[in-house]
Design a protein around this motif. Structure first.
Motif, short mmCIF file in Angstrom:
data_model
loop_
_atom_site.label_atom_id
_atom_site.label_comp_id
_atom_site.label_asym_id
_atom_site.label_seq_id
_atom_site.Cartn_x
_atom_site.Cartn_y
_atom_site.Cartn_z
N UNK A 164 83.22 -12.65 -9.09
CA UNK A 164 82.48 -12.57 -7.82
C UNK A 164 81.02 -13.02 -7.98
N UNK A 165 80.64 -13.40 -9.21
CA UNK A 165 79.31 -13.95 -9.54
C UNK A 165 78.16 -12.97 -9.31
N UNK A 166 78.46 -11.69 -9.20
CA UNK A 166 77.40 -10.71 -8.99
C UNK A 166 77.13 -9.88 -10.25
N UNK A 167 77.93 -10.11 -11.29
CA UNK A 167 77.75 -9.35 -12.53
C UNK A 167 77.85 -10.30 -13.71
N UNK A 168 76.85 -10.23 -14.58
CA UNK A 168 76.89 -11.02 -15.82
C UNK A 168 77.26 -10.08 -16.95
N UNK A 169 78.04 -10.57 -17.90
CA UNK A 169 78.45 -9.78 -19.06
C UNK A 169 77.96 -10.43 -20.33
N UNK A 170 77.51 -9.59 -21.25
CA UNK A 170 77.15 -10.06 -22.59
C UNK A 170 77.94 -9.21 -23.55
N UNK A 171 78.78 -9.87 -24.34
CA UNK A 171 79.59 -9.17 -25.34
C UNK A 171 79.01 -9.47 -26.71
N UNK A 172 78.74 -8.45 -27.49
CA UNK A 172 78.25 -8.63 -28.86
C UNK A 172 79.30 -8.06 -29.78
#
Length: 172
Positions: A164-172
């Protein structure tokens, strides 16, 4: 339920800590500014007397500049304690790359076999406070560096966007 006096004391203590953090940031600023000035003097000097060591000296100065700028950031972060963060449009990919590049330059000192990989995402820009965001990411990477084997460790960072392009995720 705590007594009213306890709440007032807690708030007073919070104000004291915020004040101390801001004063620490202010106090760090003076020697940092001085160090930056000395680095400019060294960098602009005629390095002929160093002969073949000139490139090494200039490389050292460049690395010192990065570390002094980092100290300046730390001072700025202390100054932000207790304040409402100022959010500005910023590139998530650029901020992550900036932090990873900083740690990659220091890998020989933290583990010469460790690899840090980034998989950028299709994130254009989002509102964030770059100082506070990079601080959080630095802590994640520092924890990851301590958790992996120094000879064969690998840290993968993936940036993505929820459909939905409203949440960015960063996985480490």
């Amino acid at each position: 339920m705590p007594a009213c006096g306890t709440r007032v004391k807690h708030r007073a203590n919070s104000f004291v800590w915020v004040g101390m953090a801001k004063e620490t940031a202010h106090q760090l600023g003076t020697p940092i500014s001085s160090l930056m000035g000395w680095l400019e003097v060294i960098e602009s000097s005629d390095c002929r007397e160093f002969g073949a060591g000139k490139e090494s000296l200039l490389s050292t100065v460049e690395n010192m500049k990065v570390d002094v700028e980092r100290l300046q950031r730390v001072a700025n972060r202390f100054g932000m304690i207790g304040s409402i963060p100022d959010l500005k449009p910023s590139s998530l990919n650029e901020r992550v790359t900036e932090v990873v590049d900083y740690y990659r330059r220091r890998l020989p000192f933290q583990g010469d076999g460790i690899q840090i990989n980034i998989e950028p995402g299709e994130v254009t820009s989002l509102p964030l406070n770059p100082e506070l965001f990079t601080w959080a990411l630095e802590n994640l990477i520092k924890n990851a560096l301590q958790s992996v084997d120094s000879k064969t460790g690998r840290i993968d960072i993936r940036i993505s966007v929820v459909p939905d392009k409203r949440v960015a995720l960063i996985e480490v």
